[in-house]
Design a protein around this motif. Structure first.
Motif, PDB file in Angstrom:
ATOM      1  N   TYR A   1      -0.775  -2.259  -7.007  1.00 56.46           N
ATOM      2  CA  TYR A   1      -2.050  -2.680  -6.383  1.00 56.46           C
ATOM      3  C   TYR A   1      -3.207  -2.226  -7.267  1.00 56.46           C
ATOM      4  CZ  TYR A   1      -5.980  -3.053  -3.182  1.00 56.46           C
ATOM      5  OH  TYR A   1      -7.196  -3.382  -2.631  1.00 56.46           O
TER       6      TYR A   1
ATOM      7  N   TYR B   1       0.817  -1.223   0.000  1.00 56.51           N
ATOM      8  CA  TYR B   1       0.000   0.000   0.000  1.00 56.51           C
ATOM      9  C   TYR B   1       0.847   1.269   0.000  1.00 56.51           C
ATOM     10  CZ  TYR B   1      -3.097  -3.721   1.319  1.00 56.51           C
ATOM     11  OH  TYR B   1      -3.776  -4.907   1.328  1.00 56.51           O
TER      12      TYR B   1
ATOM     13  N   TYR C   1     -15.531  -4.336  -8.749  1.00 55.81           N
ATOM     14  CA  TYR C   1     -15.936  -3.286  -7.807  1.00 55.81           C
ATOM     15  C   TYR C   1     -17.393  -2.868  -7.983  1.00 55.81           C
ATOM     16  CZ  TYR C   1     -11.212  -2.892  -5.973  1.00 55.81           C
ATOM     17  OH  TYR C   1     -10.015  -3.167  -5.351  1.00 55.81           O
TER      18      TYR C   1
ATOM     19  N   GLY D   1     -10.288   2.031   5.003  1.00 49.86           N
ATOM     20  CA  GLY D   1      -9.437   1.274   4.073  1.00 49.86           C
ATOM     21  C   GLY D   1      -9.945   1.501   2.657  1.00 49.86           C
TER      22      GLY D   1
ATOM     23  N   ASP E   1      -5.845   6.471  10.829  1.00 50.79           N
ATOM     24  CA  ASP E   1      -5.687   5.090  11.292  1.00 50.79           C
ATOM     25  C   ASP E   1      -7.027   4.614  11.846  1.00 50.79           C
ATOM     26  OD1 ASP E   1      -5.035   2.748  12.709  1.00 50.79           O
ATOM     27  OD2 ASP E   1      -3.049   3.514  13.211  1.00 50.79           O
ATOM     28  N   MET E   2      -7.482   3.468  11.382  1.00 48.93           N
ATOM     29  CA  MET E   2      -8.790   2.981  11.826  1.00 48.93           C
ATOM     30  C   MET E   2      -8.844   2.720  13.333  1.00 48.93           C
ATOM     31  SD  MET E   2      -8.995  -0.845  10.261  1.00 48.93           S
ATOM     32  CE  MET E   2      -7.533  -1.612   9.604  1.00 48.93           C
TER      33      MET E   2
ATOM     34  N   ASP F   1      -8.031   6.187   4.959  1.00 50.16           N
ATOM     35  CA  ASP F   1      -6.971   5.201   4.726  1.00 50.16           C
ATOM     36  C   ASP F   1      -5.680   5.676   5.381  1.00 50.16           C
ATOM     37  OD1 ASP F   1      -6.890   2.739   2.426  1.00 50.16           O
ATOM     38  OD2 ASP F   1      -4.945   3.422   3.180  1.00 50.16           O
ATOM     39  N   PHE F   2      -4.891   4.682   5.767  1.00 49.98           N
ATOM     40  CA  PHE F   2      -3.622   4.871   6.444  1.00 49.98           C
ATOM     41  C   PHE F   2      -2.547   5.369   5.483  1.00 49.98           C
ATOM     42  CE2 PHE F   2      -0.206   2.454   8.916  1.00 49.98           C
ATOM     43  CZ  PHE F   2      -0.403   3.166  10.078  1.00 49.98           C
TER      44      PHE F   2
HETATM   45  C1  LIG Z   1      -6.807  -4.898   1.201  1.00 47.29           C
HETATM   46  S1  LIG Z   1      -6.726  -3.150   0.956  1.00 47.29           S
HETATM   47  C2  LIG Z   1      -8.421  -2.833   0.547  1.00 47.29           C
HETATM   48  C3  LIG Z   1      -8.607  -1.551  -0.211  1.00 47.29           C
HETATM   49  C4  LIG Z   1      -9.986  -1.349  -0.812  1.00 47.29           C
HETATM   50  N1  LIG Z   1     -11.030  -1.437   0.203  1.00 47.29           N
HETATM   51  C5  LIG Z   1     -10.227  -2.326  -1.929  1.00 47.29           C
HETATM   52  O1  LIG Z   1     -11.073  -3.211  -1.776  1.00 47.29           O
HETATM   53  O2  LIG Z   1      -9.550  -2.211  -2.972  1.00 47.29           O
HETATM   54  C6  LIG Z   1      -6.533  -2.570   2.610  1.00 47.29           C
HETATM   55  C7  LIG Z   1      -6.479  -1.068   2.760  1.00 47.29           C
HETATM   56  O3  LIG Z   1      -6.504  -0.767   4.158  1.00 47.29           O
HETATM   57  C8  LIG Z   1      -5.568   0.242   4.452  1.00 47.29           C
HETATM   58  N2  LIG Z   1      -5.177   0.094   5.861  1.00 47.29           N
HETATM   59  C9  LIG Z   1      -4.412  -0.866   6.435  1.00 47.29           C
HETATM   60  N3  LIG Z   1      -4.271  -0.637   7.762  1.00 47.29           N
HETATM   61  C10 LIG Z   1      -4.975   0.490   8.042  1.00 47.29           C
HETATM   62  C11 LIG Z   1      -5.224   1.240   9.231  1.00 47.29           C
HETATM   63  N4  LIG Z   1      -4.701   0.868  10.416  1.00 47.29           N
HETATM   64  N5  LIG Z   1      -6.026   2.325   9.157  1.00 47.29           N
HETATM   65  C12 LIG Z   1      -6.566   2.721   7.966  1.00 47.29           C
HETATM   66  N6  LIG Z   1      -6.348   2.062   6.795  1.00 47.29           N
HETATM   67  C13 LIG Z   1      -5.571   0.959   6.830  1.00 47.29           C
HETATM   68  C14 LIG Z   1      -4.427   0.008   3.451  1.00 47.29           C
HETATM   69  O4  LIG Z   1      -3.642   1.175   3.275  1.00 47.29           O
HETATM   70  C15 LIG Z   1      -5.211  -0.420   2.199  1.00 47.29           C
HETATM   71  O5  LIG Z   1      -5.543   0.685   1.391  1.00 47.29           O
END
Ligand SMILES: C[S@@+](CC[C@H](N)C(=O)[O-])C[C@H]1O[C@@H](n2cnc3c(N)ncnc32)[C@H](O)[C@@H]1O
Length: 245
Positions: free
Chosen positions: A12, A5, A22, A45, A88-89, A66-67
């Motif tokens: 990605y 990411y 999607y 995310g 951060d979530m 998103d992070f």
């Molecule tokens: C598997 S991807 C999914 C992205 C999107 N929802 C998709 O389906 O294409 C996971 C996403 O979560 C974000 N992420 C991971 N840890 C996080 C956190 N602690 N807080 C916020 N976002 C986070 C990553 O940066 C990434 O964009």
């Protein structure tokens, strides 16, 4: 978290746009939000903004969180008229409570400790209105762990903007602290009929049992409304719909 990411965000975007339908994701999650009559939503995310683009096109009051600043930069370029928050979530605060929060694409897998899960569910709860809906998917440990018990190797290919990409993944069990999986992947691009390595990613991802998430939700102020079995491009998953009590 690994490099998927950050350094590999562009890869990605190229690969996942071909793995994941999607529009189908949008139809699935928007139906749930409409069923509960929720008018606004936050996607945790939000990644490269693929779901955001559908929600905004269909006039939902949507914002993403998103992070990763690299993922957000791609999302902002794709959906310029949309709000994306870098955060951060496990600890964020919206300007005001919202009616629904979704977390898709198995983003919960990155909450590897129980403390992470607890702080995320508490944060989500605080940012929802009473009766607000929280909806997320997760990798089902019960079905996935036996699949990768003896290590699993898998190759995914994708073509995006006439460029061929390939990812070689190795999935290995990591039982150090829970039912985690060590995911090592190498990414390649085809140049003049040759596969050139363009990056490597290492991530520890967590799988969950339905019952442990039911417990985490209940002790953090949610009532479970629905648990839906759903297959993703690779993982056996469930989607949980919960309501803030
Ligand atoms: C598997 S991807 C999914 C992205 C999107 N929802 C998709 O389906 O294409 C996971 C996403 O979560 C974000 N992420 C991971 N840890 C996080 C956190 N602690 N807080 C916020 N976002 C986070 C990553 O940066 C990434 O964009």
């Amino acid at each position: 978290m690994g490099k998927l990411y950050s350094d590999l965000a562009v890869v990605y975007e190229a690969m996942y746009a071909t793995f994941i339908d999607y529009l189908e994701e949008y139809n699935f999650y928007s139906k749930i939000i409409n069923r509960y009559n929720k008018k606004n939503l936050l996607e945790i995310g939000s990644g490269t903004g693929n779901l955001a683009s559908y929600f905004v096109k269909k006039s939902f009051d949507y914002q993403g969180l998103d992070f990763s600043k690299e993922m957000i930069a791609i999302a902002k370029a794709k959906v310029p008229n949309c709000k994306f928050i870098e955060g951060d979530m496990r600890n964020f605060k919206l300007e005001k409570p919202i009616q629904s929060i979704i977390m898709t694409g198995r983003t919960i897998s990155y909450l590897v400790t129980n403390e992470d899960v607890k702080s995320t569910f508490l944060t989500v709860n605080k940012n929802l209105e009473k009766g607000g809906v929280f909806c997320f998917d997760f990798i089902d440990a019960y079905r996935f762990i036996p699949e990768i018990f003896n290590e699993k190797r898998i190759t995914h290919k994708a073509t995006y903007n006439n460029i061929n990409y390939m990812r070689k993944s190795i999935w290995e069990l990591n039982l150090e602290s829970g039912m985690d999986v060590q995911w090592t992947s190498k990414y390649y691009k085809e140049v003049k009929n040759e596969w050139i390595e363009i990056g490597e990613d290492h991530a520890n991802v967590r799988t969950f049992l339905k019952s442990e998430l039911e417990i985490f939700l209940t002790i953090n102020g949610f009532a479970i409304k629905d648990i839906i079995e759903r297959k993703s491009y690779f993982f056996p998953t469930y989607v949980i719909v919960a309501e803030k009590k």
